[in-house]
Design a protein around this motif. Structure first.
Motif, short mmCIF file in Angstrom:
data_model
loop_
_atom_site.label_atom_id
_atom_site.label_comp_id
_atom_site.label_asym_id
_atom_site.label_seq_id
_atom_site.Cartn_x
_atom_site.Cartn_y
_atom_site.Cartn_z
N GLY A 142 50.33 39.00 29.76
CA GLY A 142 50.17 40.21 30.56
C GLY A 142 49.51 39.93 31.90
N SER A 143 48.49 39.08 31.90
CA SER A 143 47.82 38.74 33.16
C SER A 143 48.76 37.99 34.09
CB SER A 143 46.57 37.91 32.88
OG SER A 143 45.65 38.63 32.09
N LEU A 144 49.57 37.13 33.54
CA LEU A 144 50.53 36.39 34.38
C LEU A 144 51.53 37.35 35.03
CD1 LEU A 144 51.59 33.68 35.38
CD2 LEU A 144 52.97 33.52 33.30
N LEU A 145 52.07 38.27 34.23
CA LEU A 145 53.02 39.24 34.79
C LEU A 145 52.35 40.15 35.81
CD1 LEU A 145 55.04 40.28 31.60
CD2 LEU A 145 55.79 38.79 33.45
N GLY A 146 51.15 40.62 35.49
CA GLY A 146 50.45 41.50 36.43
C GLY A 146 50.07 40.80 37.72
N LEU A 147 49.67 39.53 37.61
CA LEU A 147 49.31 38.77 38.81
C LEU A 147 50.52 38.54 39.70
CD1 LEU A 147 47.07 37.20 40.29
CD2 LEU A 147 47.73 35.18 38.95
N VAL A 148 51.64 38.20 39.11
CA VAL A 148 52.85 37.97 39.89
C VAL A 148 53.31 39.27 40.56
CG1 VAL A 148 55.31 37.40 39.71
CG2 VAL A 148 53.61 36.01 38.53
N ALA A 149 53.27 40.36 39.80
CA ALA A 149 53.72 41.64 40.36
C ALA A 149 52.80 42.12 41.48
CB ALA A 149 53.78 42.69 39.24
N GLY A 150 51.49 42.03 41.28
CA GLY A 150 50.57 42.51 42.29
C GLY A 150 50.48 41.63 43.51
N ALA A 151 50.71 40.33 43.34
CA ALA A 151 50.56 39.41 44.47
C ALA A 151 51.81 39.34 45.33
CB ALA A 151 50.22 38.01 43.95
N THR A 152 52.98 39.41 44.72
CA THR A 152 54.21 39.25 45.48
C THR A 152 54.71 40.57 46.07
OG1 THR A 152 55.48 39.47 43.42
CG2 THR A 152 54.92 37.24 44.15
N GLY A 153 54.69 41.62 45.25
CA GLY A 153 55.21 42.90 45.72
C GLY A 153 56.73 42.87 45.85
N GLY A 154 57.29 43.88 46.50
CA GLY A 154 58.73 43.91 46.74
C GLY A 154 59.53 44.08 45.47
N TRP A 155 60.72 43.47 45.47
CA TRP A 155 61.63 43.62 44.33
C TRP A 155 61.10 42.92 43.08
CZ3 TRP A 155 63.76 39.40 41.94
CH2 TRP A 155 63.70 38.18 42.63
N VAL A 156 60.30 41.86 43.26
CA VAL A 156 59.72 41.19 42.09
C VAL A 156 58.78 42.14 41.35
CG1 VAL A 156 58.28 39.27 41.34
CG2 VAL A 156 59.93 38.93 43.18
N GLU A 157 57.97 42.85 42.09
CA GLU A 157 57.07 43.82 41.47
C GLU A 157 57.85 44.93 40.78
OE1 GLU A 157 53.30 46.70 42.73
OE2 GLU A 157 54.57 45.76 44.26
N ASP A 158 58.92 45.38 41.40
CA ASP A 158 59.73 46.45 40.80
C ASP A 158 60.34 45.99 39.47
OD1 ASP A 158 59.14 48.10 42.92
OD2 ASP A 158 60.96 47.56 44.05
N VAL A 159 60.87 44.78 39.44
CA VAL A 159 61.49 44.27 38.21
C VAL A 159 60.46 44.11 37.10
CG1 VAL A 159 62.67 42.29 37.19
CG2 VAL A 159 63.39 43.15 39.43
N VAL A 160 59.32 43.51 37.44
CA VAL A 160 58.28 43.28 36.42
C VAL A 160 57.75 44.61 35.88
CG1 VAL A 160 55.97 42.37 36.03
CG2 VAL A 160 57.64 41.03 37.33
N MET A 161 57.49 45.56 36.74
CA MET A 161 56.93 46.83 36.30
C MET A 161 57.94 47.66 35.53
SD MET A 161 53.96 46.28 37.07
CE MET A 161 53.36 47.80 36.33
N ARG A 162 59.24 47.51 35.80
CA ARG A 162 60.23 48.22 34.99
C ARG A 162 60.28 47.64 33.58
NH1 ARG A 162 59.70 50.22 39.18
NH2 ARG A 162 57.99 50.97 37.88
N ILE A 163 60.11 46.33 33.45
CA ILE A 163 60.02 45.71 32.12
C ILE A 163 58.79 46.22 31.39
CG2 ILE A 163 59.75 43.53 30.89
CD1 ILE A 163 61.34 42.18 33.11
N VAL A 164 57.68 46.33 32.11
CA VAL A 164 56.45 46.85 31.52
C VAL A 164 56.63 48.30 31.07
CG1 VAL A 164 54.06 47.49 32.04
CG2 VAL A 164 54.94 45.25 32.73
#
Length: 321
Positions: A142-164
């Motif tokens: 969870g920390s890995l996914l949250g760190l990637v989503a919060g740090a990169t933003g954009g479409w990467v954040e959208d994809v990760v948060m939709r999975i969440v």
């Protein structure tokens, strides 16, 4: 005249020979003089630390002390169960079936003559280790996914948060059962299933913390001074985002024990005769009218451990606020 000259030369030679010894003694005295204040300062410093810890312990609420005491006792059960009971948790004694609590058997015996207290003590290692594995899986992934989503933003954040969001939309028990059916039965697989369920909570929380910390002035200053993005993320953003995540980990620890006990009660956890707490509750439900202690003791223990973990998590949250 000759004897006096020889005597003076002999004295001068002796003085020269004694000079290294005098210098060594002087150096030893100087080093001792330097070490003595350091030793004198070390003792008051340790005393001050001990006094501060004792004062903090006295100022702590009674409920918090009881919560730490419950977790410490259960942890000792898991580490060294043989220090707390001499009975075998798996082997029963003939003629000792379904005995009521007594001095010989503090929590009575089950249908096979096994000591219930010994099974509770030895079951701590299965429940606590399973909860530790579940929290570790949820925290790391969870920390890995949250760190990637919060740090990169954009479409990467959208994809990760939709999975969440998809993981959060599925009921936790149903998701755990789905994962454990795929992996198979057992304590480890049940812990992995519970850990997968908690990934979404950790990812969502850490993502919000990373987004908040990224907007801080010291992070902007570190990036503006030429710091690499990965280095700033590792040294500044992540450490300052983990406070609330640690509080959630303490909360999830109690929830993981409850979830693993639920899976064990339903028959998806450790197989018999493993003394797992959820399995103990399931085994005692058939004798609840004649031997209520078989269900009451492990049920109360699970409730106490979960409440203790929740109380510690609430204390960590209040300190952060």
């Amino acid at each position: 005249m000759t004897m006096s000259a020889s005597t003076s030369s002999t004295a001068s030679l002796g003085a020269l020979a004694a000079e290294p010894a005098l210098l060594g003694a002087a150096r030893g005295a100087a080093s001792a003089a330097v070490q003595a204040p350091a030793q004198r300062l070390a003792a008051p410093r340790l005393a001050a630390i001990f006094a501060a810890a004792l004062q903090r312990l006295r100022a702590a609420p009674l409920g918090l002390l009881l919560a730490w005491g419950v977790l410490a006792l259960v942890a000792l059960w898991a580490i060294a169960p043989g220090l707390f009971t001499s009975y075998n948790p798996v082997l029963g004694t003939a003629g000792q079936q379904l005995q009521a609590p007594s001095a010989a058997h503090w929590l009575g015996t089950d249908a096979l003559g096994r000591d219930s207290y010994a099974r509770l003590v030895y079951g701590a290692v299965h429940s606590l280790s399973g909860a530790f594995v579940a929290v570790s899986v949820g925290l790391v992934l969870g920390s890995l996914l949250g760190l990637v989503a919060g740090a990169t933003g954009g479409w990467v954040e959208d994809v990760v948060m939709r999975i969440v969001d998809v993981l959060l939309s599925v009921p936790s028990l149903l998701l755990s059962l789905s994962v454990i059916i795929i992996l198979g039965f057992g304590t480890v697989n049940a812990a992995l299933a519970v850990g997968v369920v908690s990934v979404a909570s950790f990812a969502r929380l850490l993502r919000s913390e990373v987004v908040r910390v990224r907007r801080s002035d010291y992070v902007e200053a570190a990036l503006g001074s030429g710091g690499r993005f990965a280095a700033v993320l590792w040294r500044h953003v992540l450490p300052n985002s983990l406070t609330s995540v640690i509080a959630l980990a303490a909360l999830q620890f109690g929830s993981a024990i409850l979830a693993i006990s639920t899976l064990g009660f339903l028959g998806y956890g450790a197989p018999p005769p493993t003394p797992e707490w959820g399995l103990l509750i399931a085994e005692g439900r058939n004798y609840i009218s004649t031997a209520w202690w078989l269900t009451a003791a492990p049920g109360l223990l699970v409730a106490a451990v979960v409440l203790a973990a929740n109380h510690i998590s609430a204390d960590l949250t209040r300190r952060r606020a």
